[in-house]
Write an enzyme that holds these catalytic residues in place. Structure first.
Site, PDB file in Angstrom:
ATOM      1  N   LYS A  34      38.748  90.098 -18.958  1.00  0.00           N
ATOM      2  CA  LYS A  34      37.984  89.193 -18.096  1.00  0.00           C
ATOM      3  C   LYS A  34      38.874  88.477 -17.077  1.00  0.00           C
ATOM      4  O   LYS A  34      38.367  87.862 -16.143  1.00  0.00           O
ATOM      5  CB  LYS A  34      37.219  88.185 -18.952  1.00  0.00           C
ATOM      6  CG  LYS A  34      36.104  88.844 -19.758  1.00  0.00           C
ATOM      7  CD  LYS A  34      35.266  87.830 -20.527  1.00  0.00           C
ATOM      8  CE  LYS A  34      34.046  88.465 -21.155  1.00  0.00           C
ATOM      9  NZ  LYS A  34      34.388  89.363 -22.289  1.00  0.00           N
TER      10      LYS A  34
HETATM   11  C1  LIG Z   1      33.532  90.440 -22.783  1.00  0.00           C
HETATM   12  C2  LIG Z   1      34.192  91.464 -23.627  1.00  0.00           C
HETATM   13  C3  LIG Z   1      33.626  92.739 -23.846  1.00  0.00           C
HETATM   14  C4  LIG Z   1      32.263  93.130 -23.322  1.00  0.00           C
HETATM   15  O1  LIG Z   1      32.247  93.287 -21.920  1.00  0.00           O
HETATM   16  P1  LIG Z   1      30.819  93.372 -21.166  1.00  0.00           P
HETATM   17  O2  LIG Z   1      31.180  93.490 -19.726  1.00  0.00           O
HETATM   18  O3  LIG Z   1      30.135  92.066 -21.479  1.00  0.00           O
HETATM   19  O4  LIG Z   1      30.087  94.540 -21.702  1.00  0.00           O
HETATM   20  C5  LIG Z   1      34.335  93.677 -24.590  1.00  0.00           C
HETATM   21  N1  LIG Z   1      35.522  93.365 -25.137  1.00  0.00           N
HETATM   22  C6  LIG Z   1      36.097  92.150 -24.963  1.00  0.00           C
HETATM   23  C7  LIG Z   1      37.395  91.873 -25.626  1.00  0.00           C
HETATM   24  C8  LIG Z   1      35.468  91.158 -24.205  1.00  0.00           C
HETATM   25  O5  LIG Z   1      36.041  89.962 -24.047  1.00  0.00           O
END
Ligand SMILES: *Cc1c(COP(=O)(O)O)cnc(C)c1O
Length: 435
Positions: free
Chosen positions: A107
């Site tokens: 993220k």
């Molecule tokens: C947020 C997150 C996801 C999921 O991603 P999306 O875009 O919401 O499908 C998967 N793995 C980790 C470690 C995350 O922080």
């Protein structure tokens, strides 16, 4: 570039408005009115150009003149200021490691891009923008780090007291400057309900310029495409296969995989997509049956994917013009239980020495299942978090302690600073109201 609301009851918006608002006034998600088409020359140039040049060219049509080229160049450069390697695990399975950013979570890329866009837009707004966000762990850290020191933007993060990991709490509470952590005596759902109430409250709306930083925001969603372009650049250099790669994406709100599907739709030569889920598998169920039924999320060891009604699913349907058959040709789903996830971490470590985190392990198992059925295919997983963020589960599976990466070390000597509040909207509102 204009964006329309998928709820179809709000005016179109340019990139600036869509970024500042987050969600359209009719509560719909913004979606590009026309999709860019990547030229064959651009695709052919990918192995030779730098990731910054690539990223600028990919993002420019989506920004559509709302940010001047020179500023956009700086923004993409700062966004991608860390390694995103494609690491081989087996001859037909590699791992795209998205966890080398400042908070060890994928993220980081979306949060950094969005923060710098908002910072740019705040200059012409003549107002301080307040970003309000609830977190169960990863989002808060990435947002805090991404927005730290961005002028014109104040960030307020609500997190449930005692329910995030020690590393995550330090990432939220030690930034200082324009980042404030509200430690709420309640659950993540309480935090989210308070944030929702704040966006509906007319007093707050009048006094503050409020926006959110979740994956609904186009400025967080769209830059995630860049992972797939970087992976493609690396794939051409390293893969044993000349076929387009199969890509397994650990999915929760489906923002990440939807960005990959968008990249494919606009012309990036990618192969089949796998939506890898834990038992919260609304989309795999849909892909198998044609019925979409949201559920209440169940807790799992891959907790960033504990989502019972993925917010970006509507964008995926739009991308495929609501054709179930069209969707089924490009993407399949798989459901991986906690027991299999832990076993996968253990087996992959024993067999190859590679350490997966629980989210990456879900994707790995799903890809392994797929290549077993399709032995001529090869591909990669998106490894979305560093294993050290989930020490209990990973250490139990591999049988020894993990080394703490350099980014995290300095956190342990910092002092936690939070504002403790009860799980009440009124208390948070009082705190937020100026004067
Ligand atoms: C947020 C997150 C996801 C999921 O991603 P999306 O875009 O919401 O499908 C998967 N793995 C980790 C470690 C995350 O922080």
């Amino acid at each position: 570039m204009q964006y329309f609301s998928l709820a179809k009851n709000a005016p179109a918006a340019d990139f600036k408005t869509a970024t500042i608002l987050g969600q359209a006034p009719d509560k719909g998600l913004y979606f590009p009115e026309t999709l860019p088409v990547l030229s064959p020359e651009f695709i052919q140039s990918l192995p030779r150009i730098s990731k910054n040049e690539m990223a600028f060219k990919v993002m420019k049509p989506y920004v559509g003149g709302a940010i001047p080229d020179s500023d956009l160049q700086t923004i993409v450069q700062e966004t991608l200021d860390f390694d995103i390697p494609l690491v081989p695990i087996l001859s037909n399975i590699a791992s795209l490691e998205l966890f080398h950013g400042p908070t060890l979570a994928f993220k980081d890329v979306g949060a950094r891009f969005m923060s710098r866009c908002l910072g740019y837009f705040s200059k012409s707004l003549d107002a301080t923008i307040t970003v309000l966000v609830a977190t169960s762990g990863d989002t808060g850290g990435a947002v805090a780090n991404g927005f730290l020191g961005v002028p014109g933007v104040e960030v307020v993060i609500l997190y449930p007291s005692g329910k995030v990991s020690p590393v995550q709490e330090l990432q939220l509470t030690t930034c200082g400057k324009n980042i404030t952590a509200l430690e709420i005596d309640g659950s993540f759902d309480d935090c989210q309900a308070i944030v929702k109430a704040a966006f509906m409250d007319s007093d707050l709306q009048q006094k503050l310029f409020l926006t959110s930083a979740n994956s609904i925001n186009v400025a967080r969603w769209l830059p995630q495409q860049l992972y797939y372009f970087i992976a493609y650049q690396e794939w051409l250099k390293t893969a044993n296969s000349t076929k387009p790669p199969v890509i397994s994406v650990p999915s929760g709100n489906f923002g990440n995989i939807c960005a990959g599907l968008l990249a494919k739709k606009t012309g990036l030569p990618l192969g089949h997509f796998i939506a890898a889920c834990n038992i919260n598998d609304v989309v795999p169920q849909y892909l198998a049956t044609g019925n979409y039924a949201s559920v209440k999320a169940q807790p799992t060891i891959s907790n960033a994917m504990d989502v019972g009604d993925p917010s970006n699913f509507v964008r995926i349907m739009e991308l495929f013009s609501h054709s179930f058959e069209g969707l089924q040709q490009v993407i399949s789903g798989d459901t991986i239980s906690d027991a299999i996830t832990a076993k996968t971490i253990q087996e992959v470590y024993a067999q190859t020495g590679y350490i997966l985190d629980p989210h990456g392990a879900v994707a790995y198992k799903a890809l392994q299942n797929y290549v077993k059925e399709h032995p001529l295919e090869a591909g990669f997983i998106l490894e979305t978090a560093h294993p050290v963020k989930f020490p209990e589960i990973v250490e139990a599976s591999i049988g020894h302690a993990l080394t703490i990466p350099a980014q995290v070390q300095p956190l342990f000597s910092k002092e936690k600073i939070s504002v403790q509040l009860p799980a009440s909207f009124e208390a948070v509102k009082d705190w937020l109201m100026p004067g």
